[in-house]
Design a protein around this motif. Structure first.
Motif, PDB file in Angstrom:
ATOM      1  N   GLY A  70      50.778  48.014   5.967  1.00 23.02           N
ATOM      2  CA  GLY A  70      50.135  47.090   5.630  1.00 23.02           C
ATOM      3  C   GLY A  70      50.054  47.240   3.551  1.00 23.02           C
ATOM      4  N   ARG A  71      51.271  48.367   3.206  1.00 22.50           N
ATOM      5  CA  ARG A  71      51.136  48.092   2.058  1.00 22.50           C
ATOM      6  C   ARG A  71      52.583  47.577   1.544  1.00 22.50           C
ATOM      7  NH1 ARG A  71      52.030  53.800   3.057  1.00 22.50           N
ATOM      8  NH2 ARG A  71      54.612  53.379   3.208  1.00 22.50           N
ATOM      9  N   GLU A  72      53.350  47.028   2.714  1.00 22.06           N
ATOM     10  CA  GLU A  72      54.118  45.642   2.992  1.00 22.06           C
ATOM     11  C   GLU A  72      53.734  44.587   2.522  1.00 22.06           C
ATOM     12  OE1 GLU A  72      56.755  46.305   5.986  1.00 22.06           O
ATOM     13  OE2 GLU A  72      58.166  47.980   5.601  1.00 22.06           O
ATOM     14  N   ALA A  73      52.225  44.603   2.933  1.00 20.10           N
ATOM     15  CA  ALA A  73      52.296  43.080   2.832  1.00 20.10           C
ATOM     16  C   ALA A  73      50.947  43.293   1.663  1.00 20.10           C
ATOM     17  CB  ALA A  73      50.681  43.134   4.081  1.00 20.10           C
ATOM     18  N   ALA A  74      50.324  43.842   1.306  1.00 17.64           N
ATOM     19  CA  ALA A  74      50.237  44.302  -0.356  1.00 17.64           C
ATOM     20  C   ALA A  74      51.287  43.610  -1.194  1.00 17.64           C
ATOM     21  CB  ALA A  74      49.420  44.992  -0.756  1.00 17.64           C
ATOM     22  N   ARG A  75      52.318  44.221  -0.990  1.00 20.19           N
ATOM     23  CA  ARG A  75      53.308  43.833  -1.819  1.00 20.19           C
ATOM     24  C   ARG A  75      54.090  42.679  -2.233  1.00 20.19           C
ATOM     25  NH1 ARG A  75      55.282  49.270  -1.569  1.00 20.19           N
ATOM     26  NH2 ARG A  75      56.607  48.606   0.564  1.00 20.19           N
ATOM     27  N   LYS A  76      53.389  41.964  -1.011  1.00 21.01           N
ATOM     28  CA  LYS A  76      54.490  40.500  -0.825  1.00 21.01           C
ATOM     29  C   LYS A  76      52.534  39.933  -1.093  1.00 21.01           C
ATOM     30  CE  LYS A  76      57.394  41.501   2.512  1.00 21.01           C
ATOM     31  NZ  LYS A  76      58.149  41.559   3.998  1.00 21.01           N
ATOM     32  N   GLY A  77      51.837  40.303  -1.970  1.00 21.93           N
ATOM     33  CA  GLY A  77      50.315  39.642  -2.013  1.00 21.93           C
ATOM     34  C   GLY A  77      49.768  38.990  -1.103  1.00 21.93           C
ATOM     35  N   ARG A  78      50.008  39.237   0.338  1.00 23.33           N
ATOM     36  CA  ARG A  78      50.069  38.715   1.686  1.00 23.33           C
ATOM     37  C   ARG A  78      47.684  39.934   1.702  1.00 23.33           C
ATOM     38  NH1 ARG A  78      55.037  38.692   4.369  1.00 23.33           N
ATOM     39  NH2 ARG A  78      54.403  40.636   5.179  1.00 23.33           N
ATOM     40  N   VAL A  79      47.190  40.037   0.837  1.00 29.23           N
ATOM     41  CA  VAL A  79      46.287  40.689   0.638  1.00 29.23           C
ATOM     42  C   VAL A  79      45.291  40.652   2.439  1.00 29.23           C
ATOM     43  CG1 VAL A  79      44.121  41.561  -0.067  1.00 29.23           C
ATOM     44  CG2 VAL A  79      46.443  40.933  -1.677  1.00 29.23           C
ATOM     45  N   ALA A  80      44.719  39.349   2.463  1.00 31.53           N
ATOM     46  CA  ALA A  80      44.477  39.213   4.229  1.00 31.53           C
ATOM     47  C   ALA A  80      44.461  39.911   5.258  1.00 31.53           C
ATOM     48  CB  ALA A  80      43.857  38.262   4.638  1.00 31.53           C
ATOM     49  N   GLU A  81      46.228  39.983   5.401  1.00 33.11           N
ATOM     50  CA  GLU A  81      46.788  40.938   6.051  1.00 33.11           C
ATOM     51  C   GLU A  81      46.981  42.507   6.424  1.00 33.11           C
ATOM     52  OE1 GLU A  81      51.665  41.824   7.509  1.00 33.11           O
ATOM     53  OE2 GLU A  81      51.412  39.934   6.980  1.00 33.11           O
ATOM     54  N   MET A  82      46.822  42.224   4.949  1.00 41.01           N
ATOM     55  CA  MET A  82      46.859  45.105   4.622  1.00 41.01           C
ATOM     56  C   MET A  82      45.434  44.681   4.440  1.00 41.01           C
ATOM     57  SD  MET A  82      44.788  46.030   2.034  1.00 41.01           S
ATOM     58  CE  MET A  82      45.063  44.951   0.845  1.00 41.01           C
ATOM     59  N   GLU A  83      44.557  43.261   4.268  1.00 45.44           N
ATOM     60  CA  GLU A  83      42.836  44.500   5.002  1.00 45.44           C
ATOM     61  C   GLU A  83      42.526  44.756   5.764  1.00 45.44           C
ATOM     62  OE1 GLU A  83      40.608  40.957   2.896  1.00 45.44           O
ATOM     63  OE2 GLU A  83      41.191  42.316   0.926  1.00 45.44           O
ATOM     64  N   ALA A  84      43.229  43.667   6.884  1.00 45.12           N
ATOM     65  CA  ALA A  84      43.500  43.347   9.107  1.00 45.12           C
ATOM     66  C   ALA A  84      44.364  44.710   9.081  1.00 45.12           C
ATOM     67  CB  ALA A  84      44.379  42.352   9.013  1.00 45.12           C
ATOM     68  N   ILE A  85      45.468  45.019   8.887  1.00 43.77           N
ATOM     69  CA  ILE A  85      46.093  45.925   9.265  1.00 43.77           C
ATOM     70  C   ILE A  85      44.907  48.030   8.762  1.00 43.77           C
ATOM     71  CG2 ILE A  85      48.368  47.875   8.213  1.00 43.77           C
ATOM     72  CD1 ILE A  85      49.524  44.893   8.702  1.00 43.77           C
ATOM     73  N   PHE A  86      44.879  47.513   7.199  1.00 45.33           N
ATOM     74  CA  PHE A  86      43.316  48.436   7.336  1.00 45.33           C
ATOM     75  C   PHE A  86      42.495  48.809   7.915  1.00 45.33           C
ATOM     76  CE2 PHE A  86      41.029  51.142   3.737  1.00 45.33           C
ATOM     77  CZ  PHE A  86      41.697  52.025   3.409  1.00 45.33           C
ATOM     78  N   ALA A  87      41.918  47.824   7.907  1.00 44.91           N
ATOM     79  CA  ALA A  87      40.719  47.855   9.379  1.00 44.91           C
ATOM     80  C   ALA A  87      40.749  48.590  10.479  1.00 44.91           C
ATOM     81  CB  ALA A  87      39.893  46.428   8.981  1.00 44.91           C
ATOM     82  N   GLU A  88      42.302  48.312  10.658  1.00 41.82           N
ATOM     83  CA  GLU A  88      42.690  49.190  12.236  1.00 41.82           C
ATOM     84  C   GLU A  88      42.904  50.622  12.084  1.00 41.82           C
ATOM     85  OE1 GLU A  88      46.341  48.427  15.034  1.00 41.82           O
ATOM     86  OE2 GLU A  88      45.144  46.754  14.595  1.00 41.82           O
ATOM     87  N   HIS A  89      43.177  50.752  11.293  1.00 46.09           N
ATOM     88  CA  HIS A  89      43.484  51.613  10.321  1.00 46.09           C
ATOM     89  C   HIS A  89      42.605  52.691  10.391  1.00 46.09           C
ATOM     90  CE1 HIS A  89      45.318  55.524   8.385  1.00 46.09           C
ATOM     91  NE2 HIS A  89      44.782  55.259   7.402  1.00 46.09           N
ATOM     92  N   MET A  90      41.121  52.220   9.449  1.00 48.01           N
ATOM     93  CA  MET A  90      40.684  52.624   9.521  1.00 48.01           C
ATOM     94  C   MET A  90      39.826  53.156  10.308  1.00 48.01           C
ATOM     95  SD  MET A  90      40.374  53.691   6.271  1.00 48.01           S
ATOM     96  CE  MET A  90      38.595  54.405   6.291  1.00 48.01           C
ATOM     97  N   ALA A  91      39.974  53.168  11.786  1.00 51.95           N
ATOM     98  CA  ALA A  91      39.379  52.755  13.017  1.00 51.95           C
ATOM     99  C   ALA A  91      39.165  54.531  14.023  1.00 51.95           C
ATOM    100  CB  ALA A  91      39.217  51.347  13.995  1.00 51.95           C
ATOM    101  N   THR A  92      40.114  54.439  13.429  1.00 52.16           N
ATOM    102  CA  THR A  92      40.667  55.888  13.672  1.00 52.16           C
ATOM    103  C   THR A  92      40.237  57.179  13.165  1.00 52.16           C
ATOM    104  OG1 THR A  92      42.608  56.498  12.014  1.00 52.16           O
ATOM    105  CG2 THR A  92      43.338  54.992  13.228  1.00 52.16           C
ATOM    106  N   PRO A  93      40.446  58.363  13.967  1.00 52.51           N
ATOM    107  CA  PRO A  93      39.600  59.204  13.891  1.00 52.51           C
ATOM    108  C   PRO A  93      39.944  60.398  12.405  1.00 52.51           C
ATOM    109  CG  PRO A  93      40.032  59.542  16.432  1.00 52.51           C
ATOM    110  CD  PRO A  93      41.091  58.337  15.955  1.00 52.51           C
ATOM    111  N   GLU A  94      40.990  59.972  12.209  1.00 53.20           N
ATOM    112  CA  GLU A  94      41.798  61.014  11.162  1.00 53.20           C
ATOM    113  C   GLU A  94      41.138  60.244   9.872  1.00 53.20           C
ATOM    114  OE1 GLU A  94      45.847  61.784   9.984  1.00 53.20           O
ATOM    115  OE2 GLU A  94      45.852  60.308  10.367  1.00 53.20           O
ATOM    116  N   ALA A  95      41.011  59.017   9.387  1.00 52.46           N
ATOM    117  CA  ALA A  95      40.980  58.116   8.653  1.00 52.46           C
ATOM    118  C   ALA A  95      39.014  58.550   8.472  1.00 52.46           C
ATOM    119  CB  ALA A  95      41.151  56.570   8.195  1.00 52.46           C
ATOM    120  N   GLN A  96      38.668  58.989  10.071  1.00 52.99           N
ATOM    121  CA  GLN A  96      36.959  58.131   9.504  1.00 52.99           C
ATOM    122  C   GLN A  96      36.587  59.578   8.788  1.00 52.99           C
ATOM    123  OE1 GLN A  96      34.389  55.949  10.314  1.00 52.99           O
ATOM    124  NE2 GLN A  96      36.052  55.089   9.668  1.00 52.99           N
TER     125      GLN A  96
END
Length: 143
Positions: A70-96
Motif C-alpha cells: 500500500g505504501r508503494e502504491a501511494a508513493r506511485k500516486g495509485r491512491v485507489a490501489e492503496m485504499e484497497a490494500i488498506f481496506a483489506e488490512h483494516m479487516a484484520t483483528p490486529e488492525a481492528q
C-alpha cells in the motif's frame, strides 16, 4: 470533540509541534507502519521525547499503518490501489484492535493522527480518521 490529522512531509519538527500546540492537541497517534524516518526528528524515540517536552503524549499504533504494498502504491500516486490494500488490512483483528484503541484515545483527549504525507487526501490517515469519526461523531480537521 475534534480529531486532527497531520503529515510532516513538508515540515520541520518545530513546525509540526507548533501546529499541534496551536490546535490544542493533547496526544499524537502515530499511524505509520514503520515509525522511522529519514526526516530529522520524526523517528519514534526522538519524536516521542520532543512531544513529551511540549506536554503532548505519543502513541504508536503500528497496526494502523499501511502495509508495504500500500505504501508503494501511494508513493506511485495509485491512491485507489492503496485504499484497497488498506481496506483489506483494516479487516484484520490486529488492525481492528488498533482502531479500537485509537477511537478510545480520541474519545478521551484531543488526538492527532500522524503520518508522512503532507496532504491527507492521498494518505491512509484520512481513512482511519473517517472510521473514528463514524464511531464517535467527532469533527476531523487536517492541520
Amino acid at each position: 470533540m475534534i480529531l486532527s490529522t497531520i503529515g510532516y512531509e513538508a515540515a520541520t519538527l518545530p513546525e509540526v509541534i507548533a501546529k499541534l500546540r496551536a490546535a490544542g492537541v493533547e496526544v499524537v497517534v502515530d499511524v505509520r507502519a514503520v515509525a522511522a524516518s529519514r526526516r530529522a526528528g520524526f523517528s519514534k524515540s526522538v519524536l516521542r521525547a520532543s512531544l513529551a517536552a511540549e506536554g503532548i503524549g505519543y502513541e504508536h499504533l503500528r497496526s494502523l499503518g499501511t502495509p508495504k504494498p500500500g505504501r508503494e502504491a501511494a508513493r506511485k500516486g495509485r491512491v485507489a490501489e492503496m485504499e484497497a490494500i488498506f481496506a483489506e488490512h483494516m479487516a484484520t483483528p490486529e488492525a481492528q484492535d488498533g482502531l479500537a484503541l485509537a477511537t478510545a484515545i480520541a474519545r478521551d483527549r484531543h488526538a492527532a493522527l500522524l503520518c508522512f504525507e503532507a496532504c491527507a487526501k492521498g494518505c491512509h490517515r484520512r481513512i482511519v480518521a473517517g472510521m473514528i469519526r463514524d464511531a464517535t461523531g467527532c469533527d476531523v480537521q487536517d492541520l
